[in-house]
Design a protein around this motif. Sequence first.
Motif, short mmCIF file in Angstrom:
data_model
loop_
_atom_site.label_atom_id
_atom_site.label_comp_id
_atom_site.label_asym_id
_atom_site.label_seq_id
_atom_site.Cartn_x
_atom_site.Cartn_y
_atom_site.Cartn_z
N LYS A 1 12.00 -9.13 10.40
CA LYS A 1 12.10 -7.77 9.86
C LYS A 1 12.94 -6.87 10.76
O LYS A 1 13.00 -7.06 11.97
CB LYS A 1 10.71 -7.17 9.67
N GLY B 1 -3.30 -8.09 1.86
CA GLY B 1 -1.95 -7.56 1.73
C GLY B 1 -0.91 -8.65 1.96
O GLY B 1 0.09 -8.74 1.24
N ARG B 2 -1.13 -9.50 2.97
CA ARG B 2 -0.19 -10.60 3.25
C ARG B 2 -0.15 -11.58 2.09
O ARG B 2 0.93 -12.07 1.71
CB ARG B 2 -0.60 -11.32 4.54
N ARG C 1 1.78 -10.01 -0.78
CA ARG C 1 3.21 -9.97 -0.45
C ARG C 1 3.84 -11.34 -0.65
O ARG C 1 4.95 -11.46 -1.17
CB ARG C 1 3.39 -9.49 1.00
N LYS D 1 4.45 -9.50 -4.75
CA LYS D 1 4.07 -8.16 -5.16
C LYS D 1 4.77 -7.12 -4.27
O LYS D 1 4.96 -7.33 -3.08
CB LYS D 1 2.56 -7.96 -5.04
N ASN D 2 5.14 -5.98 -4.88
CA ASN D 2 5.77 -4.92 -4.09
C ASN D 2 4.71 -4.03 -3.47
O ASN D 2 3.51 -4.18 -3.71
CB ASN D 2 6.77 -4.12 -4.94
N ARG D 3 5.16 -3.07 -2.66
CA ARG D 3 4.24 -2.21 -1.89
C ARG D 3 3.26 -1.46 -2.79
O ARG D 3 2.05 -1.42 -2.52
CB ARG D 3 5.09 -1.22 -1.08
N ILE E 1 0.67 -3.83 -4.24
CA ILE E 1 -0.31 -4.23 -3.22
C ILE E 1 -1.34 -3.12 -3.02
O ILE E 1 -2.54 -3.38 -2.97
CB ILE E 1 0.41 -4.57 -1.90
#
Length: 196
Positions: free
Chosen positions: A74, A93-94, A97, A101-103, A106
């Motif tokens: 990143k 969340g991980r 992702r 899935k987008n922010r 999530i």
Amino acid sequence: MKFITSIISLLVISITVSAQTYFSKEDQIAMAVLAAPEAARAGAHVFGFNEQGEMITLREGTNHMIVRSDDPTKEGFEVVAYPKDVEPFMKRGRELRAEGKNRAEIFDIREKEMHEGSLQKPGYGSTLHIYYGEKAYFDSKEQKIMDAQYRSVIYTPMATSESTGLPIRPDVPGQPWIMFPGLYRAHIMIMPPSKN
């Protein structure tokens, strides 16, 4: 010939960038623990990254803290630390992702799962510690994080501006403020004023 030379140049640049961004296990542990309060560093569970960019456990923990080294895949720099009760939230969340899935998705999925009780919410007052910066870096020789800023995130599920007395956006640089008020993912943001 010009085409072959260009390809070789790109490979050399790619290898050089890879060599610059990947840190040894020891250096990843050293940088990651710096995000945690000093008293918790020696026993923190450490996540880092292998040469394929996959997140892995670098060291098993013996206390309540989890730390993560900078992700070499990143842009910028970021190391984080948080208590174990925040890990289910982070792990979910991980997973999301990795599913693509987008922010926003999530955020919404985790919120729904916390509301339903299928996802453990962070404990009230659990704190995420972050060293970050576009130009920040870990100095392997000095064993220090350089040119970074620090911010903390204090989880306060369902808290509001009214219940905390905090604004929903900072009125002055460095003022704590509450993000996502009234939701399970509500948290207090404490960010230093920009150095610029």
